[in-house]
Structures are given as C-alpha cells and as structure tokens.
Scaffold this motif. Sequence first.
Motif, mmCIF file in Angstrom:
data_model
loop_
_atom_site.group_PDB
_atom_site.id
_atom_site.type_symbol
_atom_site.label_atom_id
_atom_site.label_comp_id
_atom_site.label_asym_id
_atom_site.label_seq_id
_atom_site.Cartn_x
_atom_site.Cartn_y
_atom_site.Cartn_z
ATOM 1 N N GLY A 131 -3.218 14.237 0.142
ATOM 2 C CA GLY A 131 -3.325 13.075 1.016
ATOM 3 C C GLY A 131 -4.512 12.223 0.648
ATOM 4 O O GLY A 131 -5.178 12.483 -0.365
ATOM 5 N N GLY A 132 -4.755 11.204 1.467
ATOM 6 C CA GLY A 132 -5.875 10.333 1.162
ATOM 7 C C GLY A 132 -5.838 9.077 1.988
ATOM 8 O O GLY A 132 -5.205 9.040 3.048
ATOM 9 N N ASP A 133 -6.499 8.059 1.498
ATOM 10 C CA ASP A 133 -6.503 6.772 2.174
ATOM 11 C C ASP A 133 -6.641 5.706 1.107
ATOM 12 O O ASP A 133 -7.377 5.886 0.124
ATOM 13 C CB ASP A 133 -7.671 6.716 3.174
ATOM 14 C CG ASP A 133 -7.494 5.598 4.177
ATOM 15 O OD1 ASP A 133 -6.337 5.165 4.406
ATOM 16 O OD2 ASP A 133 -8.504 5.143 4.739
ATOM 17 N N THR A 134 -5.915 4.602 1.288
ATOM 18 C CA THR A 134 -5.931 3.540 0.290
ATOM 19 C C THR A 134 -6.150 2.220 1.000
ATOM 20 O O THR A 134 -5.482 1.927 1.989
ATOM 21 C CB THR A 134 -4.591 3.494 -0.481
ATOM 22 O OG1 THR A 134 -4.341 4.788 -1.012
ATOM 23 C CG2 THR A 134 -4.651 2.500 -1.620
ATOM 24 N N ILE A 144 1.130 4.116 -2.925
ATOM 25 C CA ILE A 144 0.914 5.542 -2.675
ATOM 26 C C ILE A 144 2.138 6.336 -3.124
ATOM 27 O O ILE A 144 2.022 7.367 -3.790
ATOM 28 C CB ILE A 144 0.610 5.799 -1.179
ATOM 29 C CG1 ILE A 144 -0.685 5.090 -0.773
ATOM 30 C CG2 ILE A 144 0.509 7.291 -0.892
ATOM 31 C CD1 ILE A 144 -0.857 4.942 0.728
ATOM 32 N N LEU A 199 -7.838 12.026 -1.586
ATOM 33 C CA LEU A 199 -8.336 10.941 -2.434
ATOM 34 C C LEU A 199 -8.409 9.639 -1.642
ATOM 35 O O LEU A 199 -7.383 9.134 -1.173
ATOM 36 C CB LEU A 199 -7.382 10.764 -3.634
ATOM 37 C CG LEU A 199 -7.571 9.535 -4.508
ATOM 38 C CD1 LEU A 199 -8.928 9.543 -5.194
ATOM 39 C CD2 LEU A 199 -6.445 9.447 -5.543
ATOM 40 N N ALA A 230 0.953 14.433 1.107
ATOM 41 C CA ALA A 230 0.888 13.032 1.526
ATOM 42 C C ALA A 230 2.154 12.638 2.278
ATOM 43 O O ALA A 230 3.243 13.116 1.975
ATOM 44 C CB ALA A 230 0.695 12.135 0.309
ATOM 45 N N GLY A 231 1.994 11.743 3.272
ATOM 46 C CA GLY A 231 3.140 11.232 4.001
ATOM 47 C C GLY A 231 3.133 11.607 5.459
ATOM 48 O O GLY A 231 3.953 11.127 6.232
ATOM 49 N N ASP A 232 2.239 12.476 5.859
ATOM 50 C CA ASP A 232 2.142 12.809 7.291
ATOM 51 C C ASP A 232 0.751 12.428 7.786
ATOM 52 O O ASP A 232 -0.048 11.860 7.055
ATOM 53 C CB ASP A 232 2.444 14.298 7.512
ATOM 54 C CG ASP A 232 3.195 14.522 8.813
ATOM 55 O OD1 ASP A 232 2.724 14.024 9.856
ATOM 56 O OD2 ASP A 232 4.255 15.182 8.777
ATOM 57 N N ASP A 233 0.479 12.732 9.049
ATOM 58 C CA ASP A 233 -0.806 12.330 9.623
ATOM 59 C C ASP A 233 -1.961 13.150 9.086
ATOM 60 O O ASP A 233 -3.088 12.677 8.999
ATOM 61 C CB ASP A 233 -0.747 12.442 11.153
ATOM 62 C CG ASP A 233 0.258 11.445 11.717
ATOM 63 O OD1 ASP A 233 0.229 10.285 11.262
ATOM 64 O OD2 ASP A 233 1.064 11.828 12.560
ATOM 65 N N GLU A 238 0.831 -1.198 0.000
ATOM 66 C CA GLU A 238 0.000 0.000 0.000
ATOM 67 C C GLU A 238 0.870 1.254 0.000
ATOM 68 O O GLU A 238 0.639 2.190 -0.759
ATOM 69 C CB GLU A 238 -0.928 -0.028 1.223
ATOM 70 C CG GLU A 238 -1.760 1.228 1.366
ATOM 71 C CD GLU A 238 -2.402 1.333 2.753
ATOM 72 O OE1 GLU A 238 -2.755 0.290 3.329
ATOM 73 O OE2 GLU A 238 -2.519 2.471 3.247
ATOM 74 N N PHE A 239 1.924 1.254 0.859
ATOM 75 C CA PHE A 239 2.801 2.424 0.909
ATOM 76 C C PHE A 239 3.528 2.604 -0.421
ATOM 77 O O PHE A 239 3.686 3.733 -0.900
ATOM 78 C CB PHE A 239 3.805 2.312 2.062
ATOM 79 C CG PHE A 239 3.158 2.487 3.408
ATOM 80 C CD1 PHE A 239 2.414 3.630 3.686
ATOM 81 C CD2 PHE A 239 3.282 1.517 4.384
ATOM 82 C CE1 PHE A 239 1.801 3.802 4.921
ATOM 83 C CE2 PHE A 239 2.668 1.681 5.623
ATOM 84 C CZ PHE A 239 1.925 2.816 5.888
ATOM 85 N N PHE A 260 0.637 8.512 -5.940
ATOM 86 C CA PHE A 260 -0.155 9.603 -5.353
ATOM 87 C C PHE A 260 0.655 10.496 -4.417
ATOM 88 O O PHE A 260 0.117 11.036 -3.456
ATOM 89 C CB PHE A 260 -1.378 9.013 -4.631
ATOM 90 C CG PHE A 260 -2.265 8.228 -5.558
ATOM 91 C CD1 PHE A 260 -2.970 8.878 -6.571
ATOM 92 C CD2 PHE A 260 -2.358 6.843 -5.460
ATOM 93 C CE1 PHE A 260 -3.778 8.163 -7.443
ATOM 94 C CE2 PHE A 260 -3.165 6.116 -6.329
ATOM 95 C CZ PHE A 260 -3.870 6.777 -7.325
HETATM 96 P P1 ADP Z 1 -2.666 6.895 8.465
HETATM 97 O O1 ADP Z 1 -2.430 5.512 8.946
HETATM 98 O O2 ADP Z 1 -2.024 7.972 9.260
HETATM 99 O O3 ADP Z 1 -4.104 7.143 8.127
HETATM 100 P P2 ADP Z 1 -2.124 6.024 5.825
HETATM 101 O O4 ADP Z 1 -1.266 4.821 5.955
HETATM 102 O O5 ADP Z 1 -3.562 5.800 5.580
HETATM 103 O O6 ADP Z 1 -1.881 6.954 7.067
HETATM 104 O O7 ADP Z 1 -1.562 6.924 4.647
HETATM 105 C C1 ADP Z 1 -0.206 7.301 4.639
HETATM 106 C C2 ADP Z 1 -0.055 8.627 3.946
HETATM 107 O O8 ADP Z 1 -0.364 8.461 2.573
HETATM 108 C C3 ADP Z 1 -0.962 9.704 4.489
HETATM 109 O O9 ADP Z 1 -0.261 10.927 4.529
HETATM 110 C C4 ADP Z 1 -2.070 9.764 3.476
HETATM 111 O O10 ADP Z 1 -2.619 11.070 3.356
HETATM 112 C C5 ADP Z 1 -1.382 9.358 2.189
HETATM 113 N N1 ADP Z 1 -2.285 8.637 1.266
HETATM 114 C C6 ADP Z 1 -2.883 7.447 1.447
HETATM 115 N N2 ADP Z 1 -3.637 7.098 0.386
HETATM 116 C C7 ADP Z 1 -3.535 8.116 -0.491
HETATM 117 C C8 ADP Z 1 -4.088 8.384 -1.765
HETATM 118 N N3 ADP Z 1 -4.922 7.531 -2.376
HETATM 119 N N4 ADP Z 1 -3.771 9.559 -2.365
HETATM 120 C C9 ADP Z 1 -2.957 10.442 -1.764
HETATM 121 N N5 ADP Z 1 -2.384 10.245 -0.582
HETATM 122 C C10 ADP Z 1 -2.668 9.108 0.064
#
Ligand code: ADP
Length: 323
Positions: free
Chosen positions: A116-119, A8, A84, A23-26, A4-5, A12
């Motif tokens: 940022g986002g979540d995947t 991303i 996203l 992206a990459g921080d909390d 997943e990392f 992204f």
């Molecule tokens: P957390 O566990 O803190 O929620 P994540 O592991 O979900 O962090 O995400 C790690 C980083 O990657 C975060 O900064 C998040 O915003 C970014 N990220 C995750 N998915 C995406 C995406 N689809 N597009 C852009 N950034 C993303």
Amino acid sequence: MTAEFDLIARHFSRPVPAGMLGAGDDCALMPVPPGRQLAASTDMLLCGRHFFPDVDPAALGHKALAVNLSDLAAMGAQPLGCLLGLALPRADDAWLAAFADGFYALAERHGCPLAGGDTTRGKELAISVTVFGAIDPDRALPRSAAQAGDDIWVSGELGAADLALRLMQGSLPADPARLALARVALEWPAPQLALGRELAGIAHAAIDISDGLMQDLGHILAASGCGAELRYASVPAHESLQGVPEPVRRQALLAGGDAYQLCFTAAPARRARIEQAGARAGARVTLIGTVQAEPGLRVRLPDGGLLPPMPGGFDHFRDAHGA
Ligand code: ADP
Ligand code: MG
C-alpha cells in the motif's frame, strides 16, 4: 482523482502473497509471526537532497527501499512488507514503470511485498518508504546495547558511495574509471539483511552506516554510555579508494555516508560466531576497534597517534547530502 488511481493500478498494485491484504483497501494487513514484535522504520528521500534529479529511476526505486531495509537489517529484523508514499510533480509513465521495477525487484529479493501507500501531486519529487519487519525482542540489536570491552565490527567495504558522490558533485577532479568502480555502491546499495538476522542474538548493538562510520558509531556509543577506540588501518576500504589522496580516503572511510553497511559490537568471546555469521550471510566482517568505558571516540592512526578532531566535526548538517 482518477489519474491517481490509474497510476497506482498500473505501477504499484502487483499481487501480495497469500495471507496478506495489499493495495486497494483502507489498510494493508500483514501477519506477524507469533511471539515476535513488529519492527517499523520509515525514511524519506527528497530530490536534490538525497538523489540527483536525473538519477536512473530503477536505481532510485531500488535505493528508496534499500535504505529502509537497511534499518531492519540493523535491528536484526526479518522484512514483512512495506508502504510507499510518493509526491510526484508529474505522472511520467516510463519513469514510474522503471522506478517500480527497481523497487519491486529488491522487494521480491528480500520478501518485503509492497502492500500500500499514498500518492499525491507535489512540486518536487519526494519518496517516503515505510518498512515493517518481525523480530524476537530478546534477539534485537538496539543501539543502546554496546558494552565496554566489546569488539567493534563493520561489514563489507566502506568509502565507495562517498567517493562516487564527490566525483559526481565535482568536488573531486573528474576520474571516470574510478567513478565507474564506485558508483554502484551509491546507486544500488545492498541492505545487509542476511547478516543482520545472523547477528541477532549474537551481537549486542548494531547500526547501519548512513551518515558515516564515526557519526553512526557515535550514536551507538552515546546510546550505550560508552566510548571507543577505532583502528583506522583496520577499516576495510572499497577498491575504488586505491590510490586516492589520504585526506579523501580518510573522509570517505570515517565520515562517508550512504554506505549501508552494518557497524556492530559483540563480546570478544563471540568472535568465531561473528565470523560464522558473516560466512553464512556471504558478508565480509572486519574487526575495527574496541568499546571502552571512557566516553568519546578515539581513532588510532597507523603511526600510533590519535586522529586530531576534524574541522567542523562530523556534523550531520554540514553536508547537504546528509540528514
Ligand atoms: P485512502 O483514501 O483510503 O487513503 P488512497 O486513495 O490514498 O486511499 O489509496 C488507494 C489505495 O492505493 C490504498 O489501498 C493505498 O494503500 C494504495 N496506494 C496509494 N498509493 C500507493 C503507492 N504509491 N504504492 C502502493 N500503493 C498505493
Ligand atoms: Mg491516501
């Protein structure tokens, strides 16, 4: 999970402008200009409901952001950045690269960096985009601001996205030449951000047409406690509708979704300024009706009569593509 990392990082994590944390921080951090309010909107796209499984991934990336930017446009807001959320049944690198290209191209065009986002893995592909914008609260275009006597305007031309959808679903007889004309409106909608910003402080209420002109205008009227008369003959039709049977045309113009044009109201004294706003934004604007005190939406036909209520109305859940 590492995959997943990696995903991303590969697709992204393009750099964000100075002054922002991406992206990459909390959390993402983005500055809001002083004196402005944050405008926020989120929209979800589900495979099978909002897009065909085999859609061009670049078009899908574009559209996922476009439908959200369209909401900022309808409020008169200026984009600040976006997030996203993705649920992916599998990690297909070529597909994701194309999706990201479509998404980032539109983000760059409108100054809306992905921050940022979540995947996550999911059974079906699902895409959720959240956009943030800035707006001077005194110039916003809320749905509740229409007034009896206002002009009703619409941007661009309507009907192409609905026509394309029906041709692709097979609910209209195949017509490849017509589909070629109409399809770009369905797959590559252009959010009317420049127009929305020009209208802020000049128009009263605005909405973007995602569910059909009558239904979306109905939201303005309900929120404003008004009614309206719409002149059917004035509704600007996309060229792909030329020569289609009248029932198809009527459905596409009045109830066709996915148009992402703006429908807005403004005092008649503002006509010249609305025309100027359209010209500055490079958008066609057309006067299509009048807000009235009497509740209800009346559609005036060219013969002077009123459109009879349509069977089933313009119900949100009638059409699988809506909602
Ligand atoms: P957390 O566990 O803190 O929620 P994540 O592991 O979900 O962090 O995400 C790690 C980083 O990657 C975060 O900064 C998040 O915003 C970014 N990220 C995750 N998915 C995406 C995406 N689809 N597009 C852009 N950034 C993303
Ligand atoms: Mg997370």
